[in-house]
Design an enzyme around this catalytic site. Structure first.
Site, short mmCIF file in Angstrom:
data_model
loop_
_atom_site.label_atom_id
_atom_site.label_comp_id
_atom_site.label_asym_id
_atom_site.label_seq_id
_atom_site.Cartn_x
_atom_site.Cartn_y
_atom_site.Cartn_z
N GLU A 45 13.58 5.65 -7.70
CA GLU A 45 14.05 6.92 -7.16
C GLU A 45 13.38 8.08 -7.88
O GLU A 45 13.18 8.04 -9.09
CB GLU A 45 15.58 7.04 -7.28
N THR A 46 13.05 9.12 -7.13
CA THR A 46 12.53 10.37 -7.67
C THR A 46 13.34 11.50 -7.06
O THR A 46 13.50 11.56 -5.83
CB THR A 46 11.04 10.55 -7.35
#
Length: 235
Positions: A45-46
């Protein structure tokens, strides 16, 4: 240049949770630029921090995997109800169908199916057969702990990210959708802790609770890296 952090979420010790990138002050970046950077980090995830649109909020968050944007926190389920093809689901998990206590669609965006097994030990013993996942792109498995430890349930997340199969160390979206099932069904208390990542050498702890009809997901966070990233937002 924008401020950048890489944090370890759902843990109180660096390297024991799930790595997540944070881009600060990201207003002005396009969706395409965010998606491209998230793909480049190759992290599960970013996230991108933006000014709030709701006057009651302090900030707004957009969150991306390497291939798509996710809804934040615990969004309403897109698909619910029992899974009809239990033999196919059991085949993907490489277990007999009668080991599944119950299975339900718990899709809040990534396509989760949630599977309840009899015990945490049964969850930890799983060795899935990814070649037999078929229609299932994300299988989350949960089983109760009975040892009186700090976690009420053990959770594992098996995912197909555009043909790349693997196990996610700690997964907020899955734990949210599992809680949306277990708490109303009175399988879990209104507030509990789930352990995840044990088989991978992690020690994730996800705190789930229900308040005012909403499921809340929380946990500890450790900052591992800080610096700047060469992204140029349009102001």
């Amino acid at each position: 240049m924008l401020r950048f952090s890489q944090v370890d979420v759902f843990t109180d010790e660096l390297t024991k949770g799930n790595a997540l990138a944070v881009v600060h002050d990201a207003e002005g970046l396009s969706t395409e630029e965010m998606a491209a950077f998230a793909n480049w980090t190759n992290l599960a995830e970013t996230t991108f921090l933006l000014p709030p649109r709701d006057p009651a909020a302090d900030y707004r968050v957009r969150i991306f995997t390497t291939s798509r944007e996710l809804a934040f926190a615990a969004p309403p389920l897109l698909r619910t109800g029992p899974v009809e093809n239990l033999p196919a689901l059991a085949a993907g998990l490489a277990i007999p169908p009668d080991e599944i206590v119950e299975a339900r669609w718990a899709d809040n965006g990534p396509g989760w199916v949630a599977v309840l097994l009899r015990s945490a030990d049964a969850v930890l013993a799983l060795r899935p057969d990814y070649t037999r996942f078929g229609e299932f792109t994300g299988i989350g498995v949960v089983g109760p702990h009975e040892d009186g430890g700090d976690a009420a349930f053990e959770v594992r997340a098996f995912v197909d990210e555009d043909g790349r199969f693997g196990e996610d160390p700690v997964t907020g979206s899955l734990n949210a959708s599992i809680a949306q099932w277990l708490i109303p069904a009175e399988i879990a208390r209104r507030q509990y802790v789930a352990a995840q990542g044990t088989v991978l050498g992690r020690r994730g702890r996800v705190h789930l609770s229900q308040a005012d009809g909403q499921i809340w997901v929380g946990g500890d966070t450790v900052v591992g890296i800080t610096g700047k990233v060469a992204l140029q937002p349009v102001r």
